[in-house]
Enzyme design. Structure first.
Site, PDB file in Angstrom:
ATOM      1  N   LYS A  25       0.739  -1.494  -0.249  1.00  0.00           N
ATOM      2  CA  LYS A  25       0.114   0.027   0.348  1.00  0.00           C
ATOM      3  C   LYS A  25       1.269   0.842  -0.100  1.00  0.00           C
ATOM      4  O   LYS A  25       2.272   1.385   0.174  1.00  0.00           O
ATOM      5  CB  LYS A  25      -1.410   0.308   1.980  1.00  0.00           C
ATOM      6  CG  LYS A  25      -2.187   0.557   1.267  1.00  0.00           C
ATOM      7  CD  LYS A  25      -3.179  -0.284   0.134  1.00  0.00           C
ATOM      8  CE  LYS A  25      -5.068   0.515  -0.017  1.00  0.00           C
ATOM      9  NZ  LYS A  25      -5.278  -0.815   0.138  1.00  0.00           N
TER      10      LYS A  25
HETATM   11  P1  NAD Z   1     -12.738   6.914  -3.042  1.00  0.00           P
HETATM   12  O1  NAD Z   1     -11.810   8.099  -2.662  1.00  0.00           O
HETATM   13  O2  NAD Z   1     -13.328   6.914  -4.942  1.00  0.00           O
HETATM   14  O3  NAD Z   1     -13.994   7.756  -1.640  1.00  0.00           O
HETATM   15  C1  NAD Z   1     -14.506   7.371  -0.789  1.00  0.00           C
HETATM   16  C2  NAD Z   1     -15.541   8.401  -0.126  1.00  0.00           C
HETATM   17  O4  NAD Z   1     -15.531   7.578   1.165  1.00  0.00           O
HETATM   18  C3  NAD Z   1     -15.777   9.393  -1.073  1.00  0.00           C
HETATM   19  O5  NAD Z   1     -17.094   9.397  -1.670  1.00  0.00           O
HETATM   20  C4  NAD Z   1     -16.137  10.391   0.644  1.00  0.00           C
HETATM   21  O6  NAD Z   1     -16.792  11.483   0.139  1.00  0.00           O
HETATM   22  C5  NAD Z   1     -16.572   9.159   1.522  1.00  0.00           C
HETATM   23  N1  NAD Z   1     -15.666   9.717   2.962  1.00  0.00           N
HETATM   24  C6  NAD Z   1     -14.781  10.226   2.865  1.00  0.00           C
HETATM   25  N2  NAD Z   1     -15.105  10.103   4.302  1.00  0.00           N
HETATM   26  C7  NAD Z   1     -16.159   9.867   5.244  1.00  0.00           C
HETATM   27  C8  NAD Z   1     -17.184  10.478   5.894  1.00  0.00           C
HETATM   28  N3  NAD Z   1     -16.646  10.641   7.250  1.00  0.00           N
HETATM   29  N4  NAD Z   1     -18.406   9.476   5.923  1.00  0.00           N
HETATM   30  C9  NAD Z   1     -19.099   9.381   5.070  1.00  0.00           C
HETATM   31  N5  NAD Z   1     -18.023   8.961   3.520  1.00  0.00           N
HETATM   32  C10 NAD Z   1     -16.529   8.973   3.702  1.00  0.00           C
HETATM   33  O7  NAD Z   1     -12.287   5.771  -2.447  1.00  0.00           O
HETATM   34  P2  NAD Z   1     -13.480   4.210  -2.646  1.00  0.00           P
HETATM   35  O8  NAD Z   1     -12.090   3.340  -3.979  1.00  0.00           O
HETATM   36  O9  NAD Z   1     -14.080   3.936  -3.058  1.00  0.00           O
HETATM   37  O10 NAD Z   1     -12.629   3.217  -1.745  1.00  0.00           O
HETATM   38  C11 NAD Z   1     -12.931   3.514  -0.586  1.00  0.00           C
HETATM   39  C12 NAD Z   1     -13.098   2.449   0.422  1.00  0.00           C
HETATM   40  O11 NAD Z   1     -13.082   0.804  -0.473  1.00  0.00           O
HETATM   41  C13 NAD Z   1     -11.555   2.522   1.120  1.00  0.00           C
HETATM   42  O12 NAD Z   1     -11.119   1.870   2.017  1.00  0.00           O
HETATM   43  C14 NAD Z   1     -10.979   2.213   0.133  1.00  0.00           C
HETATM   44  O13 NAD Z   1      -9.632   1.311   1.070  1.00  0.00           O
HETATM   45  C15 NAD Z   1     -11.941   0.843   0.091  1.00  0.00           C
HETATM   46  N6  NAD Z   1     -11.301  -0.192  -1.047  1.00  0.00           N
HETATM   47  C16 NAD Z   1     -10.857   0.338  -2.363  1.00  0.00           C
HETATM   48  C17 NAD Z   1     -10.650  -0.595  -4.130  1.00  0.00           C
HETATM   49  C18 NAD Z   1     -10.481   0.450  -4.761  1.00  0.00           C
HETATM   50  O14 NAD Z   1     -10.849  -0.674  -5.287  1.00  0.00           O
HETATM   51  N7  NAD Z   1     -11.022   2.073  -5.452  1.00  0.00           N
HETATM   52  C19 NAD Z   1     -10.514  -1.540  -3.392  1.00  0.00           C
HETATM   53  C20 NAD Z   1     -10.726  -2.506  -2.203  1.00  0.00           C
HETATM   54  C21 NAD Z   1     -10.662  -1.482  -1.436  1.00  0.00           C
END
Ligand code: NAD
Length: 417
Positions: free
Chosen positions: A107
């Site tokens: 990461k």
């Molecule tokens: P992203 O940046 O696209 O979206 C994150 C979202 O979370 C945004 O809508 C943001 O506004 C919201 N957010 C932030 N703080 C918040 C709060 N306090 N309350 C409510 N919403 C809040 O990120 P993502 O890629 O969607 O990742 C989200 C999660 O999924 C993370 O934990 C990441 O590690 C995990 N993840 C992502 C992927 C991927 O392929 N992108 C894969 C596996 C896991």
């Protein structure tokens, strides 16, 4: 190892101890499995639009190199520190091993609120971060991907920067790129699609029909917005949604398509509706059938777990549920699909993208989706069997399978020199 500090790393370490006790790993073997192999920190200076120079701190942690290159996302967020990145790298290892992918976990990230940067500054910071990482990454060493705060565009800048230094195009250095730059169809949607595929499998086991079921999704970025759209496609009514700017609730069902359009145009959900605005602090504990936390770590603690009113908890985010909450959920009738299983769709299709890039032979979206479901189903079935066999909680079963695979590989390879 005192360099890894903070609540997220402590949580990953506590989860590992639970698994190590469960599968009886001798104490003198535990540090070798838990602590990351490598950690790099870099200072990334950029020119701000107003002419000042600002320096941002960047990190990359590579957890283990036993099964192949390391693989993992890159997070741009104000919360980023070495402990958080270390924990996320460890979880990636168990996730890749559970899915049977030939990777160790990694990461990376930068401590920055990406919303505070202009597009030009974001490009400058992304390129400088990648340039600083060149000695430590490579298509057969460590392959990057998106995570919170980064997206396809950032991956395209990473790939372009790396390629400029090599003198030729190296698409396989990152995954989650735009399709036009060597990405794969289906990667952008893969995590959310996988989350919903497994949420539906858990719902089916719990005797819940998709049609007429209700869902709440926290986070409306890559994972949350795609998960919400997939839920609607399956006939589920999405009644609650939030991001960091707003929270909405409507028992009649929200117009998810309109929310996606609004969020894309306004960089968030704020301003979507006055009537439907709701209190974000109670969103997770409102009554629904399927709850999808898809934002940040540690949003479900012990007291929140007591108050959950869902039937299925499908963990889209990494680490949304604390060990104290796990202690509560073990005794509650809620089907938990743990993060390392539930959100594995992202890294699985990243693996497909890497394979396609290495072979320069690209697949159709149907093939990507069908292979994605096959890998997810295999992992889900293995976890289900293990839960029944060992009479353990789903997270314990999932992590045990992942940790065992890494441990077996380390044992057969031996300890060098
Ligand atoms: P992203 O940046 O696209 O979206 C994150 C979202 O979370 C945004 O809508 C943001 O506004 C919201 N957010 C932030 N703080 C918040 C709060 N306090 N309350 C409510 N919403 C809040 O990120 P993502 O890629 O969607 O990742 C989200 C999660 O999924 C993370 O934990 C990441 O590690 C995990 N993840 C992502 C992927 C991927 O392929 N992108 C894969 C596996 C896991």
């Amino acid at each position: 190892m005192s360099v890894y500090t903070g609540p997220v790393f402590e949580m990953a370490a506590r989860q590992f101890e639970t698994i190590a006790d469960h599968i009886e790993i001798p104490h003198d073997e535990r540090a070798r499995l838990l602590y990351p192999k490598r950690a790099v920190t870099v200072a990334c200076p950029i020119h701000r639009d107003d002419g000042r120079v600002a320096v941002f701190h960047g990190y990359r942690v590579q957890h283990h190199l036993t099964l192949g290159p390391t693989k993992g996302g890159t997070r741009f967020a104000a919360s980023v520190d070495l402990g958080e990145i270390g924990a996320l790298a460890i979880w990636m290892s168990w996730k890749c091993a559970l899915a049977g992918l030939p990777y160790g976990g990694a990461k990376g990230g930068i401590t920055v609120d990406p919303g505070s940067l202009s597009l030009r500054e974001l490009e400058g910071l992304s390129r400088r971060y990648m340039q600083e990482m060149i000695p430590f990454v490579g298509p057969h060493t460590d392959v990057m991907a998106p995570d919170m705060g980064t997206n396809e565009q950032v991956m395209a800048w990473f790939m372009d920067t790396y390629s400029m230094y090599q003198g030729h195009t190296v698409t396989e250095i990152v995954t989650g790129k735009p399709v036009a730059s060597g990405g794969t169809v289906g990667r952008r949607e893969a995590t959310g699609r996988g989350v919903v595929h497994l949420a539906m499998r858990a719902a089916e086991r719990a005797g819940l029909a998709a049609s007429g079921a209700t869902a709440i999704v926290q986070g409306f970025g890559n994972v949350g917005s795609v998960a919400a759209q997939e839920l609607v496609l399956r006939g589920v009514k999405v009644i609650g949604v939030s991001d960091h700017t707003a929270c909405y609730f409507d028992p009649r069902g929200l117009d998810v398509g309109a929310m996606v359009t609004h969020a894309a145009a306004h960089r968030g959900l704020a301003g979507f509706s006055n009537e439907l605005a709701a209190d974000p602090s109670t969103l997770l504990t409102r009554q629904c059938d399927i709850l999808v936390p898809a934002a940040m770590e540690r949003v479900i603690d012990g007291p929140t777990a007591e108050r959950l009113q869902c039937r299925v908890l499908a963990e889209g985010a990494n680490g949304p549920t604390t060990p104290d909450a796990d202690d509560v959920l073990t005794h509650r009738d809620i089907a938990v699909v743990p993060d390392i299983l539930c959100n594995a769709g992202g890294v699985i299709v990243s693996y497909f993208e890497w394979v396609q890039d290495l072979q320069q032979f690209f697949w159709e979206e149907d093939e990507v989706n069908q292979k994605l479901r096959a890998v997810l189903d295999r992992a889900y079935d293995r976890v289900t069997v293990r839960v029944a066999r060992d009479r353990v909680y789903a997270r314990t079963a999932a992590m045990a399978i992942g940790v065992e695979r890494v441990r077996d590989a380390k044992q057969t390879r031996g300890l060098f020199p």
